[in-house]
Design an enzyme around this catalytic site. Structure first.
Site: not given
Length: 481
Positions: A219, A245
């Site tokens: 993330d 990400e």
């Protein structure tokens, strides 16, 4: 969570960047799953006990190769905000206690998924901890904390304090140092360049690996220098699969390509272009979807995910048949590693999953607050299509020039998508061997027969069929009857 660049500026560019029909197609990613199974499903906010059952009863039998689970670590708890979905992305400690379940339930879930042939990928929140909230003083495991003081884990010296913008938030997205060292919307930014933080993060990820986790969605990777992620990865046991990400921003200094040395990257532009074609463009423009993006072999893609379905002009389950068709295309098209979204129903974009008044997540019951897009017959059976066709190239592309398309995957499969209000009836030319095939978008093979419509391919590779309005047809070599 993810960074949110200036989408209003980039969407106009993307709208004109839909790829030229007839261009070469980017290659598909190597499967991260088992036995050639390349599709991941994101079971967003599911409890570990429900994930375990889904692996056993649905994901394994349908051929899903992996399951992406919500962040498993202790997170902030925010009753005043109605226990929003995003509280899972504000880490408090690395205890495996959350509204998805306990450490023991987590371990049992991993074992059950492995027994079903499904790999487990954890959403890893390692860039930051929590923000500042009036009632944000405890975590899901009961830990107390303040913004830069997490007893026994991190203190103020373990965070970046960029000091540029008054509140330390990122302001200038064209400054790579800010993107990497300032705070993303008040989330305390970990100093991932320090040995202590790198070791502490690696210890958490290695704990998950010790329980059998096969890899991680990293993330907010865009907010960590690529070298910091590389240093953390070097401390991990085995060879876990990483997909990072990193949201593309036109003209920005931090780009997805800078992270490929650490693992795969999530290619957000794919879903944007797919949605643009299905919503307001033409399906004919999809003949070379993937060109101009990150290499397909190192990209993870989706029609929508938990962020985009709330913040972007992306197709979601709210779009009904249009959304289903986009997923059919995604699973048929040889670019990237696809992730299928499985969400809960919402009208409030901040709402958490179906739960009790005290924020405890309800058991999953598809249709009762849980959407379960991944179980839809056209989507679930197209997972098998993708597994069956493997890396076979696109062949026999056809379009009416608008919103009716069809194409083959070598001699292994063939698909037609009709996004028009009238049925598509024609003779299709394929490279498939002669035989009778089950249309897997509407049925499946059981005991040698198809539960839905069939088509018969002649010795010349042709078949005549009607594709319903706002519908699809797909056949492959493992679905012959």
């Amino acid at each position: 969570m993810r960074s949110i660049p200036r989408w209003s500026a980039t969407l106009a560019l993307l709208a004109t960047a839909l790829l030229v029909p007839g261009s070469p197609v980017a290659t598909a990613a190597p499967p991260p799953g088992n036995d050639g199974r390349s599709v991941i499903v994101q079971l967003f906010e599911w409890k570990w006990t429900d994930v375990a059952a889904e692996c056993t009863n649905v994901l394994g039998p349908k051929g899903y190769g992996g399951v992406q689970i919500s962040p498993p670590q202790e997170n902030i708890v925010l009753p005043s905000r109605g226990y929003p979905w995003w509280q899972r992305y504000q880490a408090i400690s690395y205890q495996l206690e959350s509204r998805s379940g306990t450490r023991a339930e987590f371990a049992a879930m991993v074992q059950a998924c492995h027994a079903a042939g499904v790999k487990v990928y954890a959403d890893a929140v390692i860039n930051h901890t929590a923000g500042t909230w009036p009632d944000g003083t405890r975590g899901s495991a009961g830990s107390s904390f303040t913004h830069y003081d997490y007893p026994g884990i991190y203190q103020t010296q373990d965070f970046h304090h960029c000091g540029r913008n008054g509140n330390d938030d990122i302001v200038n997205w064209n400054d790579a140092w800010e993107v990497h060292h300032c705070e993303l919307v008040d989330l305390a930014d970990l100093a991932t360049g320090t040995e202590y933080v790198r070791n502490r993060v690696a210890a958490y990820l290695n704990d998950l690996i010790s329980l059998g986790v096969d890899g991680f969605r990293v993330d907010a990777a865009k907010h960590m220098p690529p070298g910091d992620i590389a240093a953390i990865k070097s401390r991990l046991s085995g060879d876990p699969y990483l997909y990072q990400e990193v949201v593309y921003g036109a003209g920005e200094p931090v780009q997805p390509s800078q992270y490929r040395g650490n693992g795969d990257v999530i290619e957000f532009r794919y879903g944007q272009q797919l949605s643009a074609a299905f919503e307001g463009g033409t399906l004919a423009s999809l003949s070379s979807l993937g060109n101009g993006l990150e290499p397909g072999e190192s990209s993870v893609v989706f029609t929508d995910n938990h962020d985009t379905q709330r913040s972007e002009a992306a197709l979601t389950y709210h779009d009904g048949a249009l959304y289903t068709l986009a997923n059919v295309f995604q699973l048929a098209w040889p670019y990237g590693t696809p992730v299928v979204m499985s969400s809960f129903a919402f009208t409030d974009k901040e709402a958490g999953p179906p739960s009790s008044a005290d924020g405890r997540t309800n058991d999953v019951s598809c249709g009762s607050g849980w959407v379960c897009e991944h179980r839809q017959t056209p989507i679930a059976n197209m997972v098998g299509f993708r597994n069956a066709v493997g890396s076979a190239p696109v062949a026999n592309w056809w379009t009416n020039g608008g919103n009716q398309i069809s194409f083959g995957r070598g001699s292994q499969g063939y698909v037609a998508v009709n996004r028009e209000p009238a049925a598509l009836s024609r003779t299709f030319s394929t490279s498939l061997p002669a035989g009778t095939y089950c249309d897997v978008t509407r049925g499946e093979v059981r005991d040698g027969a198809c539960t839905g419509p069939t088509v018969t391919v002649g010795t010349d590779g042709q078949f005549t069929a009607s594709v319903p309005a706002m519908g699809a047809l797909a056949i492959h070599h493992l679905a012959r009857v």
